[in-house]
Design an enzyme around this catalytic site. Structure first.
Site, PDB file in Angstrom:
ATOM      1  N   GLU A  84      -4.616   6.454   5.921  1.00 53.51           N
ATOM      2  CA  GLU A  84      -4.361   7.227   7.290  1.00 53.51           C
ATOM      3  C   GLU A  84      -5.217   7.513   7.948  1.00 53.51           C
ATOM      4  OE1 GLU A  84      -0.975   9.844   6.224  1.00 53.51           O
ATOM      5  OE2 GLU A  84      -0.091  10.527   9.212  1.00 53.51           O
ATOM      6  N   MET A 142      -1.840  12.202   0.250  1.00 49.51           N
ATOM      7  CA  MET A 142      -1.834  10.402   0.766  1.00 49.51           C
ATOM      8  C   MET A 142       0.208   9.772  -0.063  1.00 49.51           C
ATOM      9  SD  MET A 142      -1.658   9.010   3.566  1.00 49.51           S
ATOM     10  CE  MET A 142      -0.443   8.613   3.907  1.00 49.51           C
ATOM     11  N   GLU A 143       0.138   9.684   0.524  1.00 49.06           N
ATOM     12  CA  GLU A 143       2.168   9.522   0.575  1.00 49.06           C
ATOM     13  C   GLU A 143       1.796   7.663   0.401  1.00 49.06           C
ATOM     14  OE1 GLU A 143       1.234  10.650   3.129  1.00 49.06           O
ATOM     15  OE2 GLU A 143       2.738   9.801   4.564  1.00 49.06           O
ATOM     16  N   ASN A 144       0.869   7.007  -0.065  1.00 51.65           N
ATOM     17  CA  ASN A 144       0.499   5.583   0.140  1.00 51.65           C
ATOM     18  C   ASN A 144       2.313   4.875  -1.106  1.00 51.65           C
ATOM     19  OD1 ASN A 144      -1.785   5.678   1.092  1.00 51.65           O
ATOM     20  ND2 ASN A 144      -1.776   6.478  -0.905  1.00 51.65           N
ATOM     21  N   HIS A 194       5.638  17.039  -1.332  1.00 51.99           N
ATOM     22  CA  HIS A 194       5.731  16.911  -0.336  1.00 51.99           C
ATOM     23  C   HIS A 194       5.308  15.484  -0.875  1.00 51.99           C
ATOM     24  CE1 HIS A 194       4.482  17.830   3.852  1.00 51.99           C
ATOM     25  NE2 HIS A 194       3.465  16.000   3.355  1.00 51.99           N
ATOM     26  N   GLU A 195       5.155  15.001  -1.239  1.00 49.12           N
ATOM     27  CA  GLU A 195       4.080  13.359  -1.621  1.00 49.12           C
ATOM     28  C   GLU A 195       5.174  12.660  -1.893  1.00 49.12           C
ATOM     29  OE1 GLU A 195       1.290  12.812   0.839  1.00 49.12           O
ATOM     30  OE2 GLU A 195       0.506  14.943   0.318  1.00 49.12           O
ATOM     31  N   GLU A 241       5.544  14.648   9.033  1.00 51.17           N
ATOM     32  CA  GLU A 241       5.224  15.736   9.242  1.00 51.17           C
ATOM     33  C   GLU A 241       5.695  17.289   9.268  1.00 51.17           C
ATOM     34  OE1 GLU A 241       2.602  15.489   6.362  1.00 51.17           O
ATOM     35  OE2 GLU A 241       1.864  12.835   6.936  1.00 51.17           O
TER      36      GLU A 241
HETATM   37  N1  ARG Z   1      -0.037  12.172   5.484  1.00 53.10           N
HETATM   38  C1  ARG Z   1      -0.798  13.009   4.384  1.00 53.10           C
HETATM   39  C2  ARG Z   1      -0.201  14.594   4.195  1.00 53.10           C
HETATM   40  O1  ARG Z   1       1.141  14.432   4.078  1.00 53.10           O
HETATM   41  C3  ARG Z   1      -1.967  13.541   4.957  1.00 53.10           C
HETATM   42  C4  ARG Z   1      -3.195  12.764   5.627  1.00 53.10           C
HETATM   43  C5  ARG Z   1      -4.193  13.149   6.369  1.00 53.10           C
HETATM   44  N2  ARG Z   1      -4.974  12.169   6.992  1.00 53.10           N
HETATM   45  C6  ARG Z   1      -5.687  12.698   7.759  1.00 53.10           C
HETATM   46  N3  ARG Z   1      -6.397  11.689   8.321  1.00 53.10           N
HETATM   47  N4  ARG Z   1      -5.893  13.803   7.869  1.00 53.10           N
HETATM   48  O2  ARG Z   1       0.080  15.247   3.595  1.00 53.10           O
HETATM   49 ZN    ZN Z   2       2.349  14.351   4.842  1.00 53.89          ZN
END
Ligand code: ARG
Ligand code: ZN
Length: 870
Positions: free
Chosen positions: A122, A264-266, A298-299, A321
């Site tokens: 991401e 990161m929520e993969n 959160h994740e 988000e």
């Molecule tokens: N989705 C991730 C989260 O919720 C963060 C990803 C941040 N990505 C970035 N390229 N800054 O916390």
């Molecule tokens: Zn997030």
């Protein structure tokens, strides 16, 4: 000086994808310098057209390309794209690429660090692994097979379920994973390494068994228990509050030391910065324990808000988000003190989000234009986004909000959607009209709500006049009136809340502001009431009302809303500080006295509501104070804040000592009661040192020697920053000796040094950067030294000779070629020059221009620097 910008993408230019991908089969042959990736995709043309298939790809080498197994000749490739001319409507595309994970210091795509392989896709990192339709509205099912040396990489992980494994003769082994859910490429993950594994399980509400696996560095197993416990709490909470159950049979979390952000929520395979996983009493503070629970939550919550329903395009980032931050805030509040949590949320808005609005980077929670998406993982998209969700929660009520969420999933499960889709679901489920409310998504800036009142003694008629306006921002000149849920109450002189059923706003304790001006009248009052405004921070706005300090003290004692009691305490301190900053030679003794009376009353709360007491006894940060003035006078404001704290410290020294001594705590446990006690105790210690109390130095050494936990050790070091430098330095040396092998603790040590107020700070920073444990390759280290200095070392960073700015710029230029994402994040304080005096503005802009001159500047920095120089 202007910088030529790469072209921005616009939200309004959204087009549906020309092709769709239903299935992806990936094979990875891992090698530190020559990793081979073979990607076979099932592709169909989307609609009737004859446009080519254009795939994204960056920093990868194309090895081979076949379509339905025939080599392709009709293609073009450049630095960013691979374009294939084909007339086929449904076909199998096979792409083989080669990448160099060791060389990849950007920590985006597939990279190799600290002996392990790891991915971060991401927002647009998947294109650094293979040529692909790297956009969130292309959803596919993935099969992934990983080959690697077995001895060095015993664990080979990817999304979903493990469906096969085997061994080769040459020492390599392989594992095959299958993810049964459709997902966008940004949720792809791969990890390979030698880890310790902590296993557990969770039984869902419908009785399914989910295996939980936490992968950590060798030897760190004992530090994983809090994260696993937090995960189970989050899983249970989401079932209870939102009826949302986990959907795979396994949930994996990997902790790594090199990571650009928090986590990161993969899908099924979260990757975490080890800072948000590893904790034990000796090495982690209460705040660390808190943050781990929050980020794990959160994740985890993303599995529904983000993964099951994802974003159509990156302009919609707040869809997942903002909503997920709101969910993690509610979770944290339920796990500990609601008021303390609310205060934390609001501090982030006031310190950082308001500052972003006031800068050249101002943008709505749903941005209109983006050059580098990584620049938009901001406090605006995340935290203001969460406030916007919270306002809907307030307007719809908890039940209405839940109905809206249910409808949202019923409609959109498995799809990539927009913020508008979300609001529409909320509206349709509750029949509350949110059409005007949507302006929050497109309008940037901090609204100002100005309140005035009149009281007519003869008739007892009290009238509140409430007006709203939003000042123009760098990105947007014209602003409209917003739909603002404005909570308030009226207190009489005894402190009782005034009820009047005939005034609906009073009954609801809320007025929905929709126009520029509103009036509310109450009749039959015998005296003028005190309005307590913006209860619980019901909207992300600034409020202005000409409070007398007696009124503020009244709210501190009597508001029914704990948040507002705290807020009034902060207003009282702010008033003292700004008054002293503007007229240092004629201090307003009466104001200060009434502040001290109010403060001394707060000590009485320490037993009954320690969390609130601790928050109330703390004065606003320099960053918060800065957002309350039009022009920041650095030294005056800084020293005024310092003097007010000193005044509180010296005038109430006996109370601080008594408060310190009263906090009796057994051996370390992370629970709400003990956390509050430690917070009060360390706060008292810091005031005792600031007030130069005779016992201070003894207390520091005694607590340092006896502490059985990091909260109390760090409490000593933070307090010691206000004492004699020699003592501080001495404690820091001992601390470093004890902790030099623990990178997460060492980060705290680096940050303390970088934050230190001392005249030789700029001579000392280079020493920190040449410390054997410092490396520009490691984002945690960079943030702890350069980030702490730039964001929080007020006098050092803003030194009037410009040396602080120059220092930061020097390192941003170095980081530019190593890790552009991190460079673009720590440049933020330099871009926020707008409120400083002319001299500083010029010095800051000079450094920005110097950075702009760099011929090889990343897109990330070009976007931020060019905006700040215009
Ligand atoms: N989705 C991730 C989260 O919720 C963060 C990803 C941040 N990505 C970035 N390229 N800054 O916390
Ligand atoms: Zn997030």
């Amino acid at each position: 000086m202007t910088v030529s910008s790469p072209v921005a993408k616009k939200r309004s230019d959204y087009q549906t994808p020309d092709f769709l991908i239903s299935h992806v089969d990936m094979v990875f042959h891992l090698d530190v310098e020559n990793t081979r990736v073979i990607t076979t995709s099932q592709i169909t043309r989307n609609g009737q057209h004859d446009r080519p298939l254009v795939l994204d790809g960056e920093s990868i080498k194309l090895i081979s390309l076949t379509l339905n197994e025939d080599p392709i000749h009709d293609y073009t490739v450049n630095d960013e794209q691979l374009s294939i001319q084909t007339s086929a409507n449904t076909f199998t595309l096979c792409v083989e690429t080669e990448i160099n994970p060791r060389e990849n210091k950007t920590l985006e795509g597939l990279y190799f660090s600290a002996g392990a392989y790891c991915t971060q896709c991401e927002a647009e990192g998947f294109r650094k692994i293979t040529y692909f339709l790297d956009r969130p509205d292309v959803l596919a099912k993935y099969d992934v097979t990983i080959f690697a040396d077995k001895a060095r990489y015993p664990h080979l992980l990817s999304n979903g379920n493990q469906i096969g494994k085997g061994q080769l003769d040459d020492g390599r082994h392989w594992v095959k994973w299958q993810d049964p859910f459709n997902k966008p490429s940004y949720l792809f993950a791969l990890v390979a390494g030698d880890f310790d594994l902590l296993s557990d399980h969770f039984i869902t509400q419908s009785g399914r068994n989910v295996v939980l696996e936490l992968y950590v560095d060798k030897g760190a197993l004992d530090k994983g228990h809090h994260a696993i416990a937090s995960l189970k709490k989050a899983m249970a909470w989401d079932e209870k509050v939102f009826g949302l159950e986990y959907d795979l049979d396994i949930y994996m979390v990997v902790a790594v030391d090199f990571f650009n952000m928090g986590a990161m929520e993969n899908k099924g395979l979260n990757v975490f910065n080890s800072k948000f996983v590893l904790a034990d009493a000796q090495s982690a503070t209460d705040d660390d324990f808190f943050n781990i629970e929050a980020v794990i939550g959160h994740e985890y919550f993303h599995n529904w808000t983000g993964n099951r329903v994802t974003c159509r395009d990156w302009f919609q980032l707040s869809l997942k988000e903002g909503l997920t931050v709101f969910r993690d805030q509610q979770f944290s509040a339920d796990m500990s003190s609601p008021v303390f949590n609310r205060i934390k949320n609001v501090q982030i808005i006031r310190e950082h989000q308001f500052a972003e609005d006031a800068s050249a980077m101002a943008h709505p929670i749903r941005p209109e234009e983006v050059i580098e998406m990584n620049n938009f993982y901001t406090v605006t998209v995340y935290d203001k986004g969460a406030e916007v969700i919270r306002m809907m929660h307030t307007l719809l009520g908890a039940d209405g909000f839940r109905k809206g969420i249910d409808l949202y999933f019923e409609r959109f499960d498995g799809q990539a959607v927009t913020c508008d889709d979300f609001v529409q679901a909320m509206q349709d489920a509750t029949h509350v009209d949110l059409s005007h409310f949507r302006l929050w998504y497109s309008q940037s800036g901090t609204p100002k709500v100005t309140v005035t009142d009149t009281f007519e003694q003869s008739s007892g008629r009290y009238t509140l006049t409430i007006t709203q306006s939003t000042p123009p921002t760098a990105d947007q000149a014209q602003k409209g009136a917003l739909h603002i849920p404005f909570k308030f109450e009226l207190l009489d002189q005894q402190g009782a809340i005034i009820y009047d059923d005939s005034v609906p706003e009073l009954k609801a304790k809320m007025v929905e502001l929709t126009q520029a001006k509103h009036e509310i009248s109450v009749s039959g009052l015998s005296e003028k009431p005190t309005p307590s405004l913006l209860l619980n921070f019901s909207a992300p706005v600034k409020v202005e009302y000409p409070y007398s300090h007696q009124q503020l003290s009244h709210i501190i004692l009597h508001s029914s809303d704990e948040f507002s009691r705290w807020d009034a305490s902060q207003s009282l301190y702010s008033r003292c500080i700004h008054s002293l900053a503007t007229t240092p030679d004629s201090p307003d003794e009466e104001l200060f006295d009434s502040m001290l009376v109010a403060v001394s009353g707060m000590f009485d709360l320490a037993d009954s509501n320690p969390a609130l007491a601790a928050a109330m006894l703390s004065v606003p940060s320099f960053e918060t104070l800065s957002q309350q003035v039009d022009e920041i006078h650095v030294e005056a404001l800084y020293h005024a804040q310092r003097s007010i704290r000193n005044l509180m410290a010296t005038s109430l020294s006996e109370k601080w000592l008594a408060l310190y001594n009263k906090q009796i705590i057994g051996s370390y446990q992370y629970n709400a009661d003990d956390v509050d006690k430690r917070r009060l105790r360390n706060l008292s210690l810091s005031y005792l040192v600031q007030g130069d109390a005779p016992q201070a130095s003894k207390l520091l050494s005694a607590q340092f020697a006896s502490a059985d936990n990091m909260t109390d050790s760090l409490g000593v070091l933070k307090a010691a920053q206000y004492g004699p430098v020699a003592q501080f330095d001495n404690l820091m040396v001992q601390f470093e000796e004890r902790w030099r092998r623990d990178p997460l603790v060492l980060d705290k040590w680096f940050a303390l040094h970088a934050n230190m107020e001392r005249s030789d700070i700029l001579a000392r920073l280079p020493l920190l950067l040449s410390h054997e444990k410092f490396s520009l390759d490691n984002p945690n280290r960079v943030r702890s030294v350069l980030g702490s200095f730039a964001f929080y070392n007020v006098l050092g960073f803003h030194a009037i000779d410009g040396s602080g700015y120059r220092f930061l710029a020097d390192y941003i230029l170095k980081l530019n070629s190593v890790n552009p994402q991190v460079a673009a994040r720590i440049i933020t304080p330099l871009t926020q020059w707008q409120k400083f005096d002319d001299t500083r503005q010029e010095l800051m802009r000079y450094q920005l221009a110097r950075i702009a001159d760099c011929k090889t500047l990343s897109k990330d920095l070009i976007e931020k620097v060019s905006k700040s120089l215009n």
